[in-house]
Design an enzyme around this catalytic site. Sequence first.
Site, PDB file in Angstrom:
ATOM      1  N   GLU A 101       0.819  -1.220   0.000  1.00 23.09           N
ATOM      2  CA  GLU A 101       0.000   0.000   0.000  1.00 23.09           C
ATOM      3  C   GLU A 101       0.849   1.265   0.000  1.00 23.09           C
ATOM      4  O   GLU A 101       1.770   1.423   0.808  1.00 23.09           O
ATOM      5  CB  GLU A 101      -0.920   0.013   1.232  1.00 23.09           C
ATOM      6  CG  GLU A 101      -1.845   1.224   1.234  1.00 23.09           C
ATOM      7  CD  GLU A 101      -2.871   1.193   2.354  1.00 23.09           C
ATOM      8  OE1 GLU A 101      -2.610   0.571   3.392  1.00 23.09           O
ATOM      9  OE2 GLU A 101      -3.938   1.814   2.174  1.00 23.09           O
TER      10      GLU A 101
ATOM     11  N   GLU B  16     -12.447   1.892   3.719  1.00 27.09           N
ATOM     12  CA  GLU B  16     -11.612   2.034   4.909  1.00 27.09           C
ATOM     13  C   GLU B  16     -11.676   3.512   5.286  1.00 27.09           C
ATOM     14  O   GLU B  16     -10.916   4.341   4.766  1.00 27.09           O
ATOM     15  CB  GLU B  16     -10.171   1.620   4.606  1.00 27.09           C
ATOM     16  CG  GLU B  16      -9.295   1.636   5.850  1.00 27.09           C
ATOM     17  CD  GLU B  16      -7.811   1.669   5.520  1.00 27.09           C
ATOM     18  OE1 GLU B  16      -7.073   0.838   6.058  1.00 27.09           O
ATOM     19  OE2 GLU B  16      -7.391   2.537   4.734  1.00 27.09           O
TER      20      GLU B  16
HETATM   21  C1  LER Z   1      -4.036   1.431   6.019  1.00 25.94           C
HETATM   22  O1  LER Z   1      -4.702   0.774   4.985  1.00 25.94           O
HETATM   23  C2  LER Z   1      -3.963   2.860   5.764  1.00 25.94           C
HETATM   24  O2  LER Z   1      -4.501   3.349   4.810  1.00 25.94           O
HETATM   25  C3  LER Z   1      -3.195   3.673   6.703  1.00 25.94           C
HETATM   26  O3  LER Z   1      -3.558   5.009   6.557  1.00 25.94           O
HETATM   27  C4  LER Z   1      -3.320   3.247   8.116  1.00 25.94           C
HETATM   28  O4  LER Z   1      -4.404   3.784   8.739  1.00 25.94           O
HETATM   29 MN    MN Z   2      -5.586   2.201   3.332  1.00 28.26          MN
END
Ligand code: LER
Ligand code: MN
Length: 271
Positions: free
Chosen positions: A152, A246
């Site tokens: 990520e 998220e």
């Molecule tokens: C995790 O997926 C993320 O996006 C980070 O900003 C942790 O909060």
């Molecule tokens: Mn994230």
Amino acid sequence: MKLAITIVKEAAAQAPFVLRGGYAEAIRKAAQIGYDAVELHVPDPIEVNVGEIRAACEASGVSVCSIGTGLAFVRDGMTLTSRDESVRSRALARLQSFICLAESLGGAVIIGLIKGQVRDSVDRATYERHLAEALGDCLPAARQCGVTLVIEAINRYESDCMNTIEECARFIERFDSEHLKLHIDTFHMNIEEDHINGNILAAGRRIGHVHVADSNRGYPGSGHYDFVETIVALRQVGYHGALSVECLGLPTPEDAARGAYRFLHRAMAAG
Ligand code: LER
Ligand code: MN
């Protein structure tokens, strides 16, 4: 594309995970709202009742699209790139247990905060070497288990490296593996990318997972991020995975889950 929502047993109020409490109950709630899948956030796979989660998924008709590992860092201080060798080896063992969990439940394993920070390593070169060694150690198991790892890109205020799609893409290219892909997040892209759509198109088939939150990290639809444009770009590169919500659970987790679903459902029809 599928719609998914993050679920967690417990996390800090400001953590961007939506449905909280028991996993089975959160899975039922996600299905009831209309979600196709859930993203499980777990500090340590040992704490998970796999049979219960599988049964809840089967009964509700939802799947697990991804497993978040960031709580292993936030709660237990695990990073794959710590300057402390014992932390690195415990983090690697933890990541291997996440791969086993993903083999049982399905879904990609997210390498987000667990990859660590350059400031907790020695220098940038050592950081990259340790991260590459950890991934090199895990990828054979991931391949054998049929699991994909996704790296990520996280914004500069939360991570001192790997902030952009391009930076992460350059890193994963050296592995040339179908089991290591890019993970993008609309909240981070809104801060870091010079050209969101162009950079999604450049990343192309390497994109393996997508987090969605609005510009304010509220639920999609509560800020000014252009989700239709991103959905169009993702379709153009043939992305068939999940848009996984998220975001902050505001004004309440249920309102955020319902608001995100309603908005994304429309955005997908419009895109
Ligand atoms: C995790 O997926 C993320 O996006 C980070 O900003 C942790 O909060
Ligand atoms: Mn994230």
